[in-house]
Design an enzyme around this catalytic site. Sequence first.
Site, short mmCIF file in Angstrom:
data_model
loop_
_atom_site.label_atom_id
_atom_site.label_comp_id
_atom_site.label_asym_id
_atom_site.label_seq_id
_atom_site.Cartn_x
_atom_site.Cartn_y
_atom_site.Cartn_z
N TYR A 183 -6.10 10.61 3.78
CA TYR A 183 -4.71 10.93 3.45
C TYR A 183 -4.67 11.71 2.13
O TYR A 183 -5.71 12.11 1.61
CB TYR A 183 -3.87 9.65 3.45
N ARG B 278 -7.57 1.92 -2.90
CA ARG B 278 -8.46 1.89 -1.73
C ARG B 278 -9.17 3.23 -1.57
O ARG B 278 -8.52 4.28 -1.62
CB ARG B 278 -7.65 1.58 -0.47
N ARG C 170 -8.59 -5.79 12.15
CA ARG C 170 -8.29 -6.14 13.55
C ARG C 170 -8.29 -7.64 13.79
O ARG C 170 -7.49 -8.15 14.58
CB ARG C 170 -9.29 -5.42 14.46
N GLN D 224 0.85 -1.20 0.00
CA GLN D 224 0.00 0.00 0.00
C GLN D 224 0.89 1.25 0.00
O GLN D 224 1.68 1.47 0.92
CB GLN D 224 -0.93 0.02 1.21
#
Length: 370
Positions: A180, A227, A320, A99
Amino acid sequence: MSKLFTPIQAGALELGHRVVMAPLTRMRSDPGDLPSDLMVEYYTQRASQGGLIVSEATPVMREGYGYAGAPGIYDDAQIAGWRRVTDAVHAQGGQIVMQLWHVGRRSHVSLQPGGKAPVAPSAIPAQGHAYGPDGEVPFSMPRALERDEIPAIIARFGEGAARAKAAGFDGVEIHGANGYLPDQFLQDRTNHRTDDYGGPIENRARFLLEATEAAMGAFGPDRVGVRLSPSGTYGSMHDSNPPATFGYVAGRLDALGIAYLHVVEPRIRGTELIAETDAVAARHLRAAFGGTIIAAGGFDGPSAEAILKAGDADAVAFGRAFIANPDLPDRLREGAPLNAYDRSTFYGGDAHGYTDYPRLQRAHEHSAAE
Ligand SMILES: Cc1cc2nc3c(=O)[nH]c(=O)nc-3n(C[C@H](O)[C@H](O)[C@H](O)COP(=O)(O)O)c2cc1C
């Protein structure tokens, strides 16, 4: 009949199952932003036959940092360390894409070369904290990028992709989500520019699309994913018309023929499930994007099966659950219980909460140990 454990193709990536490891920033690199031995062990533990791992977000330039301890791909010296990670994942029969990251305004002067202000489409600060060398620090006021600075940043995504390829990655994913830099260009709360990178969505999408094309220069379209987090509010993000904004982007990415679209569902805020609603974003973008869609955000085994069976996504990324369960695909396949995650060890630290989560004890291992 489970769909999670059937094969799927994502561009040139041929996957044996649909349990994807989501990108997870863990901040355990060595000095020089080099991949550490611990990172090699962590990714090895989470690799599975036929599985896909998306690496932790990895800055393509030093100005793209907002998290001390994140590994980099901005220097040729980082290639060899990553090669150890990709070799280890491949040895397990898995695949891994990197990524590619630039945090934009979500940084602090202590993380920036020369202590300068972080950069952004517009000089609008984010609420919240960056992870500086000495702990959490409030985001610094960003500086708006000059028009003529933008091509060099786009080029860094291409250089990062080329280094990722040299390091043995199977592809790259552009981090266009979670507030971002590419997302800051996309959404209109953070982009007040009046040049050809601001204003109408055709302009606001330009940065993300050019970064994607730069990465395609190294890998070709069928090994580049993107993404997105439509309607995500993480990082003080907002857009006045998310369906139009993200629908447009998905259509343009479809035309580029990328390997996959990775969609973070808006029911997640950062890492918290805020609403048990349907996974709406993937369903909406399906209309504009004909390729493989990976959905992420608050999934467990049954809800992952449900979204695949509904046809709204083709694969599901788990965050997670993968932190706490190195053998997550096995556990989901068997319907076995999952280890609970420890949030206090998510960001930074040592092996504790990183490489010491146990795998399932198997019957034959019991007997071997006895
Ligand atoms: C510790 C931690 C680090 C994360 N780092 C990243 C990251 O580097 N890049 C990214 O796109 N998302 C990141 N995320 C978001 C996850 O990829 C995922 O979208 C989110 O955790 C929701 O999925 P989950 O409910 O399966 O955990 C991170 C999440 C956590 C908990």
